[in-house]
Write a protein that holds these residues in place. Structure first.
Motif, mmCIF file in Angstrom:
data_model
loop_
_atom_site.group_PDB
_atom_site.id
_atom_site.type_symbol
_atom_site.label_atom_id
_atom_site.label_comp_id
_atom_site.label_asym_id
_atom_site.label_seq_id
_atom_site.Cartn_x
_atom_site.Cartn_y
_atom_site.Cartn_z
ATOM 1 N N GLY A 1 -18.393 -2.321 -50.050
ATOM 2 C CA GLY A 1 -16.887 -1.666 -49.594
ATOM 3 C C GLY A 1 -18.330 -0.829 -48.144
ATOM 4 O O GLY A 1 -17.829 -1.283 -46.527
ATOM 5 N N MET A 2 -19.133 -0.239 -48.616
ATOM 6 C CA MET A 2 -19.837 0.619 -47.220
ATOM 7 C C MET A 2 -20.395 -0.289 -46.524
ATOM 8 O O MET A 2 -20.712 -0.420 -45.629
ATOM 9 N N VAL A 3 -21.158 -1.618 -46.954
ATOM 10 C CA VAL A 3 -22.072 -2.090 -46.650
ATOM 11 C C VAL A 3 -21.869 -2.935 -45.677
ATOM 12 O O VAL A 3 -21.840 -3.525 -44.573
ATOM 13 N N PHE A 4 -20.681 -3.876 -45.802
ATOM 14 C CA PHE A 4 -19.751 -4.775 -45.619
ATOM 15 C C PHE A 4 -18.486 -4.453 -45.082
ATOM 16 O O PHE A 4 -18.083 -5.251 -43.806
ATOM 17 N N PHE A 5 -18.047 -3.912 -45.754
ATOM 18 C CA PHE A 5 -16.639 -3.320 -44.703
ATOM 19 C C PHE A 5 -16.181 -1.974 -44.293
ATOM 20 O O PHE A 5 -15.966 -1.893 -43.265
ATOM 21 N N GLY A 6 -17.478 -1.042 -44.013
ATOM 22 C CA GLY A 6 -17.377 0.363 -43.892
ATOM 23 C C GLY A 6 -18.519 -0.158 -41.778
ATOM 24 O O GLY A 6 -18.000 -0.760 -41.273
ATOM 25 N N LYS A 7 -17.833 1.512 -41.920
ATOM 26 C CA LYS A 7 -19.091 1.140 -39.803
ATOM 27 C C LYS A 7 -19.984 1.427 -40.671
ATOM 28 O O LYS A 7 -20.564 2.083 -41.480
ATOM 29 N N LYS A 8 -20.986 0.976 -39.016
ATOM 30 C CA LYS A 8 -21.781 0.904 -38.708
ATOM 31 C C LYS A 8 -22.834 2.060 -38.996
ATOM 32 O O LYS A 8 -22.273 3.398 -39.014
ATOM 33 N N THR B 1 -14.588 -0.848 -59.214
ATOM 34 C CA THR B 1 -13.868 -1.788 -57.978
ATOM 35 C C THR B 1 -12.878 -1.599 -57.739
ATOM 36 O O THR B 1 -12.672 -1.535 -55.917
ATOM 37 N N GLY B 2 -11.579 -0.371 -58.200
ATOM 38 C CA GLY B 2 -10.474 0.077 -57.298
ATOM 39 C C GLY B 2 -10.453 0.653 -56.124
ATOM 40 O O GLY B 2 -10.405 0.513 -55.803
ATOM 41 N N LEU B 3 -11.816 1.566 -57.207
ATOM 42 C CA LEU B 3 -11.860 3.156 -55.809
ATOM 43 C C LEU B 3 -12.775 2.440 -54.635
ATOM 44 O O LEU B 3 -12.731 2.933 -53.694
ATOM 45 N N GLY B 4 -14.103 1.451 -54.936
ATOM 46 C CA GLY B 4 -14.167 1.426 -53.954
ATOM 47 C C GLY B 4 -13.521 0.717 -52.954
ATOM 48 O O GLY B 4 -13.422 0.483 -51.751
ATOM 49 N N TYR B 5 -12.068 -0.388 -53.203
ATOM 50 C CA TYR B 5 -11.127 -0.843 -52.951
ATOM 51 C C TYR B 5 -10.467 0.079 -52.268
ATOM 52 O O TYR B 5 -9.889 0.040 -50.342
ATOM 53 N N ILE B 6 -9.919 1.374 -52.426
ATOM 54 C CA ILE B 6 -9.128 2.667 -51.786
ATOM 55 C C ILE B 6 -9.616 3.011 -50.906
ATOM 56 O O ILE B 6 -9.397 3.643 -50.025
ATOM 57 N N PHE B 7 -10.778 3.379 -51.424
ATOM 58 C CA PHE B 7 -12.663 3.921 -50.029
ATOM 59 C C PHE B 7 -12.674 3.712 -48.548
ATOM 60 O O PHE B 7 -12.277 4.183 -47.734
ATOM 61 N N TYR B 8 -13.527 2.723 -49.426
ATOM 62 C CA TYR B 8 -14.035 1.966 -48.529
ATOM 63 C C TYR B 8 -14.004 0.732 -47.858
ATOM 64 O O TYR B 8 -14.058 0.269 -46.980
ATOM 65 N N ILE B 9 -12.579 0.231 -48.571
ATOM 66 C CA ILE B 9 -12.555 -1.477 -48.028
ATOM 67 C C ILE B 9 -11.020 -1.759 -47.321
ATOM 68 O O ILE B 9 -10.937 -1.539 -46.183
ATOM 69 N N PRO C 1 -12.530 9.211 -47.727
ATOM 70 C CA PRO C 1 -13.085 9.881 -49.422
ATOM 71 C C PRO C 1 -13.284 10.976 -48.707
ATOM 72 O O PRO C 1 -13.485 12.453 -50.045
ATOM 73 N N VAL C 2 -13.971 11.089 -47.872
ATOM 74 C CA VAL C 2 -14.601 12.655 -47.338
ATOM 75 C C VAL C 2 -13.491 14.284 -47.461
ATOM 76 O O VAL C 2 -14.000 14.809 -48.237
ATOM 77 N N ARG C 3 -12.180 13.649 -46.677
ATOM 78 C CA ARG C 3 -11.100 14.271 -47.035
ATOM 79 C C ARG C 3 -10.503 14.960 -48.960
ATOM 80 O O ARG C 3 -10.090 15.598 -49.251
ATOM 81 N N PHE C 4 -10.389 13.781 -49.165
ATOM 82 C CA PHE C 4 -10.286 13.601 -50.566
ATOM 83 C C PHE C 4 -11.560 14.305 -51.613
ATOM 84 O O PHE C 4 -10.876 15.359 -51.872
ATOM 85 N N VAL C 5 -12.543 14.019 -51.379
ATOM 86 C CA VAL C 5 -13.786 15.402 -52.209
ATOM 87 C C VAL C 5 -13.797 16.271 -51.262
ATOM 88 O O VAL C 5 -13.527 17.356 -52.518
ATOM 89 N N ASN C 6 -13.701 16.891 -50.635
ATOM 90 C CA ASN C 6 -13.296 18.146 -50.190
ATOM 91 C C ASN C 6 -11.900 18.874 -50.048
ATOM 92 O O ASN C 6 -12.742 20.632 -50.113
ATOM 93 N N SER C 7 -11.442 17.998 -50.291
ATOM 94 C CA SER C 7 -10.012 18.657 -50.678
ATOM 95 C C SER C 7 -9.167 19.024 -51.811
ATOM 96 O O SER C 7 -8.496 19.961 -53.032
ATOM 97 N N ASN C 8 -10.554 19.007 -53.270
ATOM 98 C CA ASN C 8 -10.487 18.730 -54.806
ATOM 99 C C ASN C 8 -11.573 19.405 -55.464
ATOM 100 O O ASN C 8 -12.494 18.836 -54.631
ATOM 101 N N LEU C 9 -11.875 21.028 -55.529
ATOM 102 C CA LEU C 9 -13.032 21.310 -56.386
ATOM 103 C C LEU C 9 -13.175 20.895 -57.599
ATOM 104 O O LEU C 9 -14.602 20.783 -57.155
ATOM 105 N N PHE C 10 -12.666 20.014 -58.339
ATOM 106 C CA PHE C 10 -13.288 18.837 -59.389
ATOM 107 C C PHE C 10 -14.313 18.391 -59.161
ATOM 108 O O PHE C 10 -15.123 18.072 -59.164
#
Length: 217
Positions: free
Chosen positions: A3-10, A105-113, A119-128
């Motif tokens: 997702g990051m390489v082929f579908f993400g931002k440059k 695969t599911g998480l990669g599609y949700i976050f990066y495809i 993903p940045v907001r999701f990680v920073n919004s939850n301490l765990f």
């Protein structure tokens, strides 16, 4: 990664190269041919492993049992569930692998495809999840642990030895004490050198008398 390489931002590096007039092209034959060979071999080994897993397991099981006394119970799927060439599969390993693949695969599609969640907001919004992200980002802190154990700790120990043992015990203890002892001995010897012949004769006579007394006793 797909997702990051082929579908993400440059990346910023690629953007700077394109702004500088460089054309981003596919890899040359010298790069993707070896990758292609490795990919084919990896898939082939994976397919062969489906039927060879039981034999490989028993091979290592026999080696571990005879060499180290390690016993293992191997659970396989029932013969009626899978075809004959897949009957040696381990259901726990198979289920864990498929589950990990599906979750990843599911998480990669949700976050990066699909980009449904940032993903940045999701990680920073939850301490765990932020803590998990930091641990994985820092490679389980293995480099930090190795650095502290083999670099920081030896340096701290060497500084402590230099400060409290070498400077205190050696420089101000043994060296200073030895110097004072030698100086005191020199003063004692110096005190015996009066330059008066009568004193030398008196000490010589006293010493001779002391020796004679010892021999008589």
């Amino acid at each position: 990664m797909i997702g990051m390489v082929f579908f993400g931002k440059k990346s910023r590096h690629v953007q700077k190269m394109e702004e500088g007039g460089h054309h981003i092209h596919d890899a040359s034959l010298s790069m993707w041919v070896p990758y292609g060979i490795l990919a084919v071999l990896t898939i082939g080994i994976g397919i062969i492993g489906l039927s060879a897993e039981e034999g490989i397991h028993h091979l290592f099981e026999e080696y571990l049992e005879h060499s180290f006394g390690i016993h293992s119970e191997y659970v396989t799927l029932e013969e009626s569930i899978l075809p004959e060439f897949l009957q040696g599969l381990n259901p726990i390993a198979l289920g864990a692998s498929l589950s990990a693949f599906a979750i990843g695969t599911g998480l990669g599609y949700i976050f990066y495809i699909g980009r449904w969640v940032d993903p940045v907001r999701f990680v920073n919004s939850n301490l765990f999840f932020y803590a998990i992200h930091k641990v994985i980002l820092n490679r389980w802190y293995l480099n930090a642990i190795i650095y502290w154990c083999f670099v920081v700790a030896p340096l701290w120990l060497s500084r402590g030895v230099f400060r409290y043992f070498e400077r205190t015990a050696i420089d101000y203890g043994m060296n200073d004490g030895f110097q004072k002892a030698v100086g005191w001995s020199a003063r004692v010897v110096q005190g015996t050198q009066t330059g008066v012949a009568q004193s030398y004769l008196f000490v010589f006579g006293a010493g001779l008398l002391f020796v004679v007394l010892i021999l008589l006793i």
